[in-house]
Design a protein around this motif. Structure first.
Motif, mmCIF file in Angstrom:
data_model
loop_
_atom_site.group_PDB
_atom_site.id
_atom_site.type_symbol
_atom_site.label_atom_id
_atom_site.label_comp_id
_atom_site.label_asym_id
_atom_site.label_seq_id
_atom_site.Cartn_x
_atom_site.Cartn_y
_atom_site.Cartn_z
ATOM 1 N N ALA A 196 40.206 18.652 16.173
ATOM 2 C CA ALA A 196 40.422 17.933 14.920
ATOM 3 C C ALA A 196 41.623 18.512 14.169
ATOM 4 N N GLY A 197 41.783 19.850 14.215
ATOM 5 C CA GLY A 197 42.920 20.470 13.535
ATOM 6 C C GLY A 197 44.254 20.048 14.121
ATOM 7 N N MET A 198 44.282 19.751 15.408
ATOM 8 C CA MET A 198 45.525 19.347 16.064
ATOM 9 C C MET A 198 45.762 17.841 15.980
ATOM 10 N N MET A 199 44.669 17.064 15.912
ATOM 11 C CA MET A 199 44.792 15.606 15.954
ATOM 12 C C MET A 199 44.858 14.973 14.575
ATOM 13 N N GLY A 200 44.448 15.713 13.549
ATOM 14 C CA GLY A 200 44.391 15.121 12.227
ATOM 15 C C GLY A 200 43.143 14.279 12.052
ATOM 16 N N LYS A 201 43.211 13.231 11.256
ATOM 17 C CA LYS A 201 42.033 12.439 10.906
ATOM 18 C C LYS A 201 41.518 11.605 12.079
ATOM 19 N N GLY A 202 42.386 11.297 13.034
ATOM 20 C CA GLY A 202 41.961 10.435 14.136
ATOM 21 C C GLY A 202 40.854 11.046 14.959
ATOM 22 N N GLY A 203 41.067 12.277 15.386
ATOM 23 C CA GLY A 203 40.047 12.984 16.134
ATOM 24 C C GLY A 203 39.808 12.388 17.509
ATOM 25 N N LYS A 204 38.876 13.015 18.224
ATOM 26 C CA LYS A 204 38.497 12.587 19.559
ATOM 27 C C LYS A 204 36.993 12.738 19.722
ATOM 28 N N VAL A 205 36.421 12.010 20.675
ATOM 29 C CA VAL A 205 35.000 12.113 21.000
ATOM 30 C C VAL A 205 34.869 12.838 22.338
ATOM 31 N N LEU A 206 33.914 13.764 22.417
ATOM 32 C CA LEU A 206 33.710 14.524 23.646
ATOM 33 C C LEU A 206 33.182 13.601 24.743
ATOM 34 N N LYS A 207 33.888 13.560 25.882
ATOM 35 C CA LYS A 207 33.502 12.683 26.992
ATOM 36 C C LYS A 207 32.772 13.423 28.100
ATOM 37 N N SER A 208 33.171 14.669 28.370
ATOM 38 C CA SER A 208 32.521 15.410 29.446
ATOM 39 C C SER A 208 32.517 16.897 29.134
ATOM 40 N N VAL A 209 31.485 17.580 29.633
ATOM 41 C CA VAL A 209 31.366 19.025 29.451
ATOM 42 C C VAL A 209 30.789 19.630 30.726
ATOM 43 N N SER A 210 31.320 20.774 31.108
ATOM 44 C CA SER A 210 30.856 21.497 32.292
ATOM 45 C C SER A 210 30.726 22.961 31.906
ATOM 46 N N VAL A 211 29.504 23.514 32.041
ATOM 47 C CA VAL A 211 29.223 24.868 31.585
ATOM 48 C C VAL A 211 28.759 25.724 32.755
ATOM 49 N N SER A 212 29.320 26.926 32.864
ATOM 50 C CA SER A 212 28.880 27.915 33.852
ATOM 51 C C SER A 212 28.253 29.084 33.113
ATOM 52 N N TYR A 213 27.053 29.487 33.548
ATOM 53 C CA TYR A 213 26.300 30.539 32.859
ATOM 54 C C TYR A 213 26.369 31.838 33.668
ATOM 55 N N MET A 214 26.637 32.944 32.949
ATOM 56 C CA MET A 214 26.891 34.217 33.623
ATOM 57 C C MET A 214 25.941 35.332 33.230
ATOM 58 N N SER A 215 25.453 35.323 31.996
ATOM 59 C CA SER A 215 24.534 36.378 31.568
ATOM 60 C C SER A 215 23.731 35.890 30.374
ATOM 61 N N THR A 216 22.690 36.647 30.013
ATOM 62 C CA THR A 216 21.822 36.285 28.896
ATOM 63 C C THR A 216 22.511 36.605 27.575
#
Length: 348
Positions: free
Chosen positions: A287-307
């Motif tokens: 949002a800080g880079m795009m200004g008021k237009g913004g973007k919607v999150l389309k995809s996320v991929s998370v890798s878990y390594m520790s607790t």
């Protein structure tokens, strides 16, 4: 009187310990033995017991914030002889919806990080049915993609998870999320889990699930009835409110305290909550880079390594753009000592 009471306590404790050890050794399950679940009704009963036990052991946590135990109920469970899968009917609560963190003026919708948390739970259930040791495992990798705009509040969803492959060490699941009324596919996901849970769990749960369910249902809530954690965040907005992301150039940073309402049943930082926190911090940078237009999150991929426990540092970086349409961010969640908890890649 004191001596008699002390002797009684010691005798009772020793007797309980000896009995438990004897039962564990006598009733050891065979690792190679196939699951004895033969019908969908048996599979559904097994899941009902497991969910009741989990809720009794950990009646607070991120699952309670999401109302997972109350609202996510298996509507269909296949037997392991066929391709193991679980289907869930789910109405999206208003309390779980937020405007996009990178486009605050957008209509509220179900954040992809929250959907990822729901995917986490639903994909675990067919694994428990198919695995002879009833192991939920721990997440290694979890991903989700919206095929359209975020799901609106009060939408009726049908979420289905299939076990693609189940071994002694790893399990691989795929997920689909559809609008129940039209059948339209709105999101897909994948989940990889590491199954070994330790000697005690693997010997205890397969043989004593029924008694453990009764015990945890009766005494679990009593153990935490005076805990301040019962005053948990009632909405996702309350949960992420303490986050105060600060951006400098293409990097955004924030700190986050892992409170009880952010934990999984094992007491660690819930993987879905990690994705939500990463989404909010990365969204602030976008949002800080795009200004008021913004973007919607389309995809996320998370890798878990520790607790993750205690205070965690979240660092998001907007990567150089190769196309005008999409923005990619990388996120790292770390302990205060710098040890990585998880990493995420997000496309906006």
């Amino acid at each position: 009187m004191t001596g008699e009471l002390g002797t009684y306590d010691v005798t009772t404790t020793l007797l309980a310990l000896v009995t438990t050890v004897f039962c564990l050794l006598l009733l050891r399950p065979s690792a190679g033995k196939k699951a004895m679940i033969r019908t969908p009704s048996q599979a559904k009963e097994l899941l009902t017991q497991f969910l009741r036990m989990s809720e009794g052991i950990k009646p607070i946590g991120f699952g309670a914030v999401l109302s997972v135990g109350r609202d996510l109920v298996p509507s269909e469970v296949n037997t392991p002889k066929v391709k193991p899968h679980v289907s869930v009917n789910y109405r999206v609560p208003q309390a779980l919806c937020l405007p996009s963190s990178s486009a605050p003026s957008s209509p509220p919708g179900l954040p992809l990080g929250v959907l990822l948390a729901i995917f986490d739970d639903v994909s675990t259930w067919p694994i428990i049915v198919a695995d002879p040791l009833r192991r939920p495992g721990v997440s290694v990798h979890l991903s989700a993609t919206y095929l359209d705009a975020p799901v609106a509040p009060d939408s009726e969803l049908l979420i289905t998870s299939d076990v693609k492959k189940l071994g002694n060490l790893m399990a691989f699941c795929s997920l689909e999320c559809r609008l129940k009324e039209t059948g339209e596919l709105v999101a897909v996901g994948e989940h990889t889990k590491y199954l070994p849970m330790g000697w005690v769990y693997e010997k205890l749960i397969p043989n004593f699930l029924g008694p453990l369910t009764l015990f945890s249902s009766k005494y679990g809530p009593e153990l935490v009835k005076n805990s301040s954690a019962l005053e948990a965040a009632s909405t996702v907005s309350d949960l992420v409110q303490p986050l105060e992301p600060e951006s400098e150039g293409n990097v955004t940073r924030a700190s986050f305290s892992v409170t009880d309402e952010c934990k999984n049943p094992m007491g660690g930082f819930h993987g879905g909550c990690q994705a939500l926190v990463a989404q909010v911090v990365a969204g602030a940078g976008v949002a800080g880079m795009m200004g008021k237009g913004g973007k919607v999150l389309k995809s996320v991929s998370v890798s878990y390594m520790s607790t993750g426990k205690g205070v965690c540092d979240v660092v998001s970086e907007v990567l150089p753009q190769k196309q005008d349409d999409d923005i990619t961010t990388s996120v790292e969640i770390m302990r205060e000592d710098g040890r990585l908890i998880s990493t995420a890649m997000m496309t906006w």
